[in-house]
Design a protein around this motif. Structure first.
Motif, PDB file in Angstrom:
ATOM      1  N   LYS A  47      -1.015  15.229  -0.929  1.00  0.00           N
ATOM      2  CA  LYS A  47      -0.141  14.313  -1.666  1.00  0.00           C
ATOM      3  C   LYS A  47       0.141  14.244  -3.467  1.00  0.00           C
ATOM      4  CE  LYS A  47       1.737  12.434   1.969  1.00  0.00           C
ATOM      5  NZ  LYS A  47       3.316  12.820   2.384  1.00  0.00           N
ATOM      6  N   ARG A 254       4.448   1.776   3.039  1.00  0.00           N
ATOM      7  CA  ARG A 254       5.313   3.574   2.758  1.00  0.00           C
ATOM      8  C   ARG A 254       4.175   3.608   1.036  1.00  0.00           C
ATOM      9  NH1 ARG A 254       8.915   5.561   5.193  1.00  0.00           N
ATOM     10  NH2 ARG A 254      10.413   7.163   4.570  1.00  0.00           N
ATOM     11  N   TRP A 255       4.660   2.848  -0.028  1.00  0.00           N
ATOM     12  CA  TRP A 255       4.723   3.273  -1.183  1.00  0.00           C
ATOM     13  C   TRP A 255       3.190   2.340  -1.660  1.00  0.00           C
ATOM     14  CZ3 TRP A 255       8.279   1.086   0.709  1.00  0.00           C
ATOM     15  CH2 TRP A 255       9.850   1.661   0.755  1.00  0.00           C
ATOM     16  N   ARG A 293      -4.197   5.529   2.721  1.00  0.00           N
ATOM     17  CA  ARG A 293      -3.265   6.943   3.294  1.00  0.00           C
ATOM     18  C   ARG A 293      -3.599   6.033   4.608  1.00  0.00           C
ATOM     19  NH1 ARG A 293       0.352   9.612   4.407  1.00  0.00           N
ATOM     20  NH2 ARG A 293       0.099  11.737   5.184  1.00  0.00           N
ATOM     21  N   GLY A 296      -0.310   3.781   6.032  1.00  0.00           N
ATOM     22  CA  GLY A 296       0.642   4.978   6.241  1.00  0.00           C
ATOM     23  C   GLY A 296       1.301   5.717   4.167  1.00  0.00           C
ATOM     24  N   GLU A 298       2.631   7.040   1.852  1.00  0.00           N
ATOM     25  CA  GLU A 298       3.294   8.121   1.389  1.00  0.00           C
ATOM     26  C   GLU A 298       3.208   8.309   0.225  1.00  0.00           C
ATOM     27  OE1 GLU A 298       4.103  10.613   3.508  1.00  0.00           O
ATOM     28  OE2 GLU A 298       3.349   9.383   5.577  1.00  0.00           O
ATOM     29  N   HIS A 299       3.476   7.713  -0.460  1.00  0.00           N
ATOM     30  CA  HIS A 299       3.565   8.016  -1.932  1.00  0.00           C
ATOM     31  C   HIS A 299       2.580   6.926  -2.673  1.00  0.00           C
ATOM     32  CE1 HIS A 299       7.554   9.837  -2.244  1.00  0.00           C
ATOM     33  NE2 HIS A 299       7.573   9.235  -0.708  1.00  0.00           N
TER      34      HIS A 299
END
Length: 328
Positions: A47, A254-255, A293, A296, A298-299
């Motif tokens: 990432k 998610r972020w 991470r 979950g 992702e960013h």
């Protein structure tokens, strides 16, 4: 991420291993593990290290080409926008393309809040879809709950105290209405392929009517529609452990905003912290990032609050260097 074991080209793998002494096999396998251990966290998970452009303040939008060129030079590739920076979506996308950068998320404030700007979560869904599409973005995050109706500081009251007081006075119902609005807007934008989230501060964690605003948001938003952007600086400022926080909310995150704070930061619920450059504070990133991470995320966007002890772009560079070298 699994490790690839070595293969013997001429012999069967079992025959090859049996021909090695136990000590030699240990050296080979140990060397592989050691090499893996030397890899940085972001390299290991595949990432990029991102940045929320809010970190750079109002200067970011004055010469967007210079700003993006410097971020690219530092090594950033993934950007989250705090808004449109006074530019058109097409102009922002063109500038990002010239610098080899991409946008993956944008903050969409609730209409009527200070600094809401022309594009908000309450804008017409088609307009939001068109603007985000021009930017190459399919993710929008509400940066803070809408301010309570008739919000205004009292005489002699600073803004932080006024915000804390007004949210406490608004009670549980304010958070329930916020959750309902997030569900409604996420449902309206889903047909356009747009994912909606909510970014925390520390006001969400204040006790209110036997619960907290955060618990209301988590329990009353649809997990299929509404996700969360976890700002670990504000989680820490609320007196919570970010690692335990991520573990508790696996599947909803998610972020992430990678934000550091000094040890002098006192637990509070009124938007107060003692910020510092990422890697210079008390956050245990070797534990926090893997937990994020696993939950979950992702960013990963670096973000820093003012006041700064150095130019903002230098703080962004310092944080990037730390993160790029971090083993976790």
């Amino acid at each position: 991420m699994s490790l690839n074991l070595f293969e013997a080209p001429a012999l069967g793998r079992r025959q090859f291993l049996s021909g090695l002494s136990a000590g030699a096999a240990g050296i080979v396998l140990g060397g592989s593990a050691l090499a893996a251990g030397r890899r940085g966290f972001f390299d290991r998970i595949g990432k990029p290290i991102g940045i929320q452009i809010y970190t750079l303040g109002d200067e970011a939008g004055k010469d967007i080409d210079a700003t993006f060129a410097r971020l690219s030079q530092i090594g950033y590739r993934d950007l989250e926008l705090p808004g449109l920076l006074g530019k058109t979506p097409a102009a922002l996308k063109a500038a990002a393309d010239r610098a080899g950068l991409r946008f993956s998320s944008i903050h969409l404030p609730f209409q009527g809040m200070p600094g809401g700007g022309s594009l908000s979560l309450m804008s017409d869904p088609q307009r939001i879809a068109d603007d985000l599409g021009a930017l190459g973005i399919f993710q929008g995050v509400a940066p803070i709950a809408p301010f309570p109706v008739n919000f205004r500081p009292q005489h002699g009251e600073d803004m932080k105290a006024a915000i804390g007081r007004s949210f406490a006075a608004a009670g549980k119902g304010h958070w329930q209405r916020t959750a309902a609005t997030l569900n409604e807007r996420a449902a309206a934008l889903r047909p356009f392929g747009i994912v909606i989230g909510y970014h925390n501060h520390n006001i969400e964690f204040a006790p209110v009517d036997g619960t907290t605003g955060w618990d209301v948001l988590v329990s009353e938003t649809d997990p299929k529609l509404v996700h969360f952007e976890v700002d670990v600086g504000w989680v820490t400022a609320a007196g919570l452990d970010p690692v335990a926080f991520f573990r508790k909310h696996t599947g909803r995150c998610r972020w992430m905003h990678i934000k550091d704070v000094k040890a002098s930061t006192q637990t509070n619920f009124v938007l107060s912290m003692d910020p510092t450059e990422v890697g210079s504070g008390k956050q245990d990133w070797a534990r926090i990032l893997p937990a994020a991470r696993a939950a979950g995320v992702e960013h990963f966007y670096l973000e820093q609050e003012p006041p700064f002890t150095m130019p903002r772009i230098d703080a962004a560079a310092k944080g990037f260097t730390f993160l790029s070298r971090l083993k976790a």
